[in-house]
Design a protein around this motif. Sequence first.
Motif, PDB file in Angstrom:
ATOM      1  N   GLY A  79      -4.576  13.688 -11.792  1.00  0.00           N
ATOM      2  CA  GLY A  79      -4.428  12.684 -10.724  1.00  0.00           C
ATOM      3  C   GLY A  79      -5.159  13.274  -9.464  1.00  0.00           C
ATOM      4  N   LYS A  80      -4.795  14.227  -9.178  1.00  0.00           N
ATOM      5  CA  LYS A  80      -5.524  14.599  -7.878  1.00  0.00           C
ATOM      6  C   LYS A  80      -7.084  14.655  -7.782  1.00  0.00           C
ATOM      7  N   GLU A  81      -7.716  14.997  -9.071  1.00  0.00           N
ATOM      8  CA  GLU A  81      -9.109  14.881  -9.127  1.00  0.00           C
ATOM      9  C   GLU A  81      -9.558  13.500  -9.395  1.00  0.00           C
ATOM     10  N   LYS A  82      -8.775  12.629 -10.001  1.00  0.00           N
ATOM     11  CA  LYS A  82      -9.480  11.075  -9.994  1.00  0.00           C
ATOM     12  C   LYS A  82      -9.197  10.696  -9.007  1.00  0.00           C
ATOM     13  N   GLY A  83      -8.244  11.025  -8.180  1.00  0.00           N
ATOM     14  CA  GLY A  83      -8.145  10.535  -6.997  1.00  0.00           C
ATOM     15  C   GLY A  83      -7.383   9.265  -6.544  1.00  0.00           C
ATOM     16  N   VAL A  84      -7.586   8.671  -5.340  1.00  0.00           N
ATOM     17  CA  VAL A  84      -7.034   7.397  -4.900  1.00  0.00           C
ATOM     18  C   VAL A  84      -8.119   6.720  -4.338  1.00  0.00           C
ATOM     19  N   VAL A  85      -7.798   5.379  -4.319  1.00  0.00           N
ATOM     20  CA  VAL A  85      -8.946   4.433  -3.727  1.00  0.00           C
ATOM     21  C   VAL A  85      -8.400   3.251  -3.168  1.00  0.00           C
ATOM     22  N   THR A  86      -8.972   2.612  -1.921  1.00  0.00           N
ATOM     23  CA  THR A  86      -8.438   1.507  -1.315  1.00  0.00           C
ATOM     24  C   THR A  86      -9.820   1.114  -0.553  1.00  0.00           C
ATOM     25  N   HIS A  87      -9.740  -0.397  -0.453  1.00  0.00           N
ATOM     26  CA  HIS A  87     -10.684  -1.143   0.403  1.00  0.00           C
ATOM     27  C   HIS A  87     -10.150  -1.388   1.721  1.00  0.00           C
ATOM     28  N   SER A  88     -10.935  -0.866   2.700  1.00  0.00           N
ATOM     29  CA  SER A  88     -10.561  -1.088   4.147  1.00  0.00           C
ATOM     30  C   SER A  88     -11.773  -0.637   5.309  1.00  0.00           C
ATOM     31  N   SER A  89     -11.674  -1.320   6.319  1.00  0.00           N
ATOM     32  CA  SER A  89     -12.689  -0.889   7.187  1.00  0.00           C
ATOM     33  C   SER A  89     -12.007  -0.374   8.413  1.00  0.00           C
ATOM     34  N   GLY A  90     -10.804  -0.387   8.295  1.00  0.00           N
ATOM     35  CA  GLY A  90      -9.871  -0.125   9.414  1.00  0.00           C
ATOM     36  C   GLY A  90      -9.356   1.163   9.500  1.00  0.00           C
ATOM     37  N   ASN A  91      -7.967   1.290  10.193  1.00  0.00           N
ATOM     38  CA  ASN A  91      -7.285   2.410  10.407  1.00  0.00           C
ATOM     39  C   ASN A  91      -6.631   2.875   8.878  1.00  0.00           C
ATOM     40  N   HIS A  92      -6.373   2.325   7.962  1.00  0.00           N
ATOM     41  CA  HIS A  92      -5.872   2.501   6.761  1.00  0.00           C
ATOM     42  C   HIS A  92      -7.077   3.353   5.850  1.00  0.00           C
ATOM     43  N   ALA A  93      -8.347   3.005   6.002  1.00  0.00           N
ATOM     44  CA  ALA A  93      -9.310   3.788   5.439  1.00  0.00           C
ATOM     45  C   ALA A  93      -9.276   5.234   6.065  1.00  0.00           C
ATOM     46  N   GLN A  94      -9.449   5.477   7.401  1.00  0.00           N
ATOM     47  CA  GLN A  94      -9.208   6.762   7.755  1.00  0.00           C
ATOM     48  C   GLN A  94      -7.700   7.308   7.686  1.00  0.00           C
ATOM     49  N   ALA A  95      -6.714   6.841   7.435  1.00  0.00           N
ATOM     50  CA  ALA A  95      -5.604   7.293   7.416  1.00  0.00           C
ATOM     51  C   ALA A  95      -5.360   7.908   5.882  1.00  0.00           C
ATOM     52  N   LEU A  96      -5.886   7.177   4.754  1.00  0.00           N
ATOM     53  CA  LEU A  96      -5.819   7.518   3.657  1.00  0.00           C
ATOM     54  C   LEU A  96      -6.658   8.831   3.463  1.00  0.00           C
ATOM     55  N   ALA A  97      -7.872   8.567   3.831  1.00  0.00           N
ATOM     56  CA  ALA A  97      -8.890   9.717   3.698  1.00  0.00           C
ATOM     57  C   ALA A  97      -8.314  11.019   4.310  1.00  0.00           C
ATOM     58  N   LEU A  98      -7.580  11.154   5.404  1.00  0.00           N
ATOM     59  CA  LEU A  98      -7.118  12.398   6.100  1.00  0.00           C
ATOM     60  C   LEU A  98      -5.750  12.620   5.227  1.00  0.00           C
ATOM     61  N   ALA A  99      -5.001  12.010   4.684  1.00  0.00           N
ATOM     62  CA  ALA A  99      -3.794  12.183   4.047  1.00  0.00           C
ATOM     63  C   ALA A  99      -4.287  12.687   2.687  1.00  0.00           C
ATOM     64  N   ALA A 100      -5.264  12.146   1.926  1.00  0.00           N
ATOM     65  CA  ALA A 100      -5.871  12.743   0.817  1.00  0.00           C
ATOM     66  C   ALA A 100      -6.309  13.975   0.954  1.00  0.00           C
ATOM     67  N   ARG A 101      -7.077  14.367   1.875  1.00  0.00           N
ATOM     68  CA  ARG A 101      -7.833  15.707   2.243  1.00  0.00           C
ATOM     69  C   ARG A 101      -6.549  16.853   2.292  1.00  0.00           C
ATOM     70  N   GLU A 102      -5.855  16.277   3.112  1.00  0.00           N
ATOM     71  CA  GLU A 102      -4.653  17.360   3.461  1.00  0.00           C
ATOM     72  C   GLU A 102      -3.796  17.623   2.124  1.00  0.00           C
ATOM     73  N   ASN A 103      -3.786  16.821   1.099  1.00  0.00           N
ATOM     74  CA  ASN A 103      -3.208  16.985   0.117  1.00  0.00           C
ATOM     75  C   ASN A 103      -3.970  17.387  -1.191  1.00  0.00           C
TER      76      ASN A 103
ATOM     77  N   ILE B 148      -6.577  15.625  -2.624  1.00  0.00           N
ATOM     78  CA  ILE B 148      -6.624  14.627  -3.447  1.00  0.00           C
ATOM     79  C   ILE B 148      -8.009  14.006  -3.032  1.00  0.00           C
ATOM     80  N   ALA B 149      -8.937  13.770  -4.214  1.00  0.00           N
ATOM     81  CA  ALA B 149      -9.955  13.010  -3.859  1.00  0.00           C
ATOM     82  C   ALA B 149      -9.589  11.509  -3.438  1.00  0.00           C
ATOM     83  N   ALA B 150     -10.630  10.965  -2.399  1.00  0.00           N
ATOM     84  CA  ALA B 150     -10.517   9.650  -1.846  1.00  0.00           C
ATOM     85  C   ALA B 150     -11.748   8.769  -1.843  1.00  0.00           C
ATOM     86  N   HIS B 151     -11.361   7.534  -2.476  1.00  0.00           N
ATOM     87  CA  HIS B 151     -12.732   6.770  -2.611  1.00  0.00           C
ATOM     88  C   HIS B 151     -12.370   5.630  -1.716  1.00  0.00           C
TER      89      HIS B 151
END
Lengths: 381, 381
Positions: B103-127, B129-132
């Motif tokens: 799962g960590k390599e497959k990662g997580v994905v979302t569509h957002s141009s706002g705060n959720h995009a950066q939040a998910l990117a940060l949380a994924a990196r610190e865990n 986990i790949a983030a798309h």
Amino acid sequence: MAALSTTLPLTRDSVLQAHKVIQPHVHRTPVVTNQTLSQLASTPRSPQDLEGTRFAGRTPAKPVLRLWFKCENLQRIGAFKVRGAFYALHRLSEEPGWVEGGGKEKGVVTHSSGNHAQALALAARENGIAAHIVMPQISIPAKIAGTKGYGANVIFSGSTSVEREAVTERVIAETGARLVPPYDHPDIMLGQGTLGLELQEQVERSIAEGKKNKEQKKRGLDAVIAPCGGGGMLSGVALSCEGTGIRVFGAEPSYQGADDAKRGYESGERVPTVSSLTVADGLRTPVGLHPWSVIYERRLVSGMFSVTDEEILRAMRLVYERMKMVVEPSACVPLAVALFDEDFRSLAEREGGEEGWDLGIVFSGGNVAVEALGKLLAGDK
Amino acid sequence: MAALSTTLPLTRDSVLQAHKVIQPHVHRTPVVTNQTLSQLASTPRSPQDLEGTRFAGRTPAKPVLRLWFKCENLQRIGAFKVRGAFYALHRLSEEPGWVEGGGKEKGVVTHSSGNHAQALALAARENGIAAHIVMPQISIPAKIAGTKGYGANVIFSGSTSVEREAVTERVIAETGARLVPPYDHPDIMLGQGTLGLELQEQVERSIAEGKKNKEQKKRGLDAVIAPCGGGGMLSGVALSCEGTGIRVFGAEPSYQGADDAKRGYESGERVPTVSSLTVADGLRTPVGLHPWSVIYERRLVSGMFSVTDEEILRAMRLVYERMKMVVEPSACVPLAVALFDEDFRSLAEREGGEEGWDLGIVFSGGNVAVEALGKLLAGDK
């Protein structure tokens, strides 16, 4: 202003006494840190970033800087100036005969379109003293409204210093009001210096609370850097650090010769006039005689540094984007020095060594015309 | 996102559990007060000020409001969204088989141009986990750079929701990444709700420290008001207050029908689509199904209020000028309600009585394009 013969000596003890007096009237503003900005300050700039600047071709410095921001933008009236104003009026009220001679009714007067005007208006109102503020007719309406809002009597003048002084003289002749200058007086310097005492204590406490064990020897600040316009605040901060081992530096804009204190410091002779339209509009004044005696003659300031308007605006943008704080351009000059001035950064690397420096940075104020923010913050490239 | 069958029940206890999990990863943001704004909120508006508004002709309400601002604009990535993102990824990591299945390599994905995009990117990196992150091609460069800066894989799409969802589906098909929606999931709601717990504790502590004597019965908040876009945060805050006696209200922009939750709340039927270009760009979405179940069906939110874009910008200007804080327009909607919505103000007067209300106000974020600030802040008249 109280007569010069009545002022306390320019020492750290006198700053401590001033602090006792003004503490009930001003905020103990927070000191904040910011991981991103400390990291940025501790990262060497790239050689490309130095290209086209006065540091082109140099090996970028590698200082280690932990930044501590003293947030006087959150002070009453939005700037440190209330400290000096409250202290000056306290001293004036204690001058023998002044109150008895109807001093409070005759009032105080100054000419200013900036933070000093509002600071004096507020301090006068809370002391039951009449305040006359001479402002250029072209001042922005928000500042006029702000000053009137504190109950001051606003008198308009032309915008040259000759015109402003003439109107001020007339007010003094007509009302018997006492002049309270913005920076060139020992009482003002001692009042402003109180922010330096708080900064020292606040950083010491934070470091103590964060300590993992008692062996850690780090106790507090290594250095402080503050903006320098007329030098009232910088000299007061320098007095607050006297004998503590904390080094004090001044920061100026270089645009159109606004770096008068730096030039004076290096040539050994105070530069008495400045005519600059630097974006750091609170720092367009020459350093005053009393501040000069502390900054230069007593060498309580260890060095002066200057940055370009572009660097100031880059720093300001970082503060808005990364710290989410509203600051005025003048308040960003010390941070710009810490981030972009290779002379300062080399010094910090050399003297701070591997352990680095805990560096206090004075955010002097947050009064900026919000309508102008977009232009200011977009104009950094 | 973790499968729905694995989520905790939507209760205050579950918010407390989420808080334990995310505390090491997010800031406990400060709660601040502001005398000027509390005073303004406690001053009746003038009949002239109501002229030409939807409240023309009414007798202005006289509430007593002590405002407590929860500063999520000072949160990591500049908005509360990291709370939900960290909690969602924690729960996902605990889903049986997800990590083992790569799962960590497959990662997580979302569509957002706002705060959720950066939040998910940060949380994924610190865990680890790949983030798309799927972003519209027309997103402003600073947001794209910000998201890439957290190490996310940014994939561009067209700007309609159909186009964005199509690209997201393709990413899921190609990578096996798990979708993490911005608000419509219990884990996200529980994560965001943690700010409500902190706000309650922080206000209680402040009031306790300020008490003159033990007889004073005031203990903490009477009410909280939070912005409502998709409703993830509002519903989480409502859960955090369940059983405490603290009333919770939602605040929306009214422009072009962005007050979907208010309309749904009043008609009894959720409004599933919104198409508004309100200046509060974080609140242009319809309230989600899971949040709706908490906000409306369980009535954990006591009322919804909406304000005009002009009122939002007036509130925003006050925050910049008086609090010296950088906030985004969406963050100013609850304050605009407290200052300008006579329906809300009458309610607060009626229920708060002479003693008034201690009112928590959620400053949801501070991510605003600084270049646009001048126009935004000048355009309030």
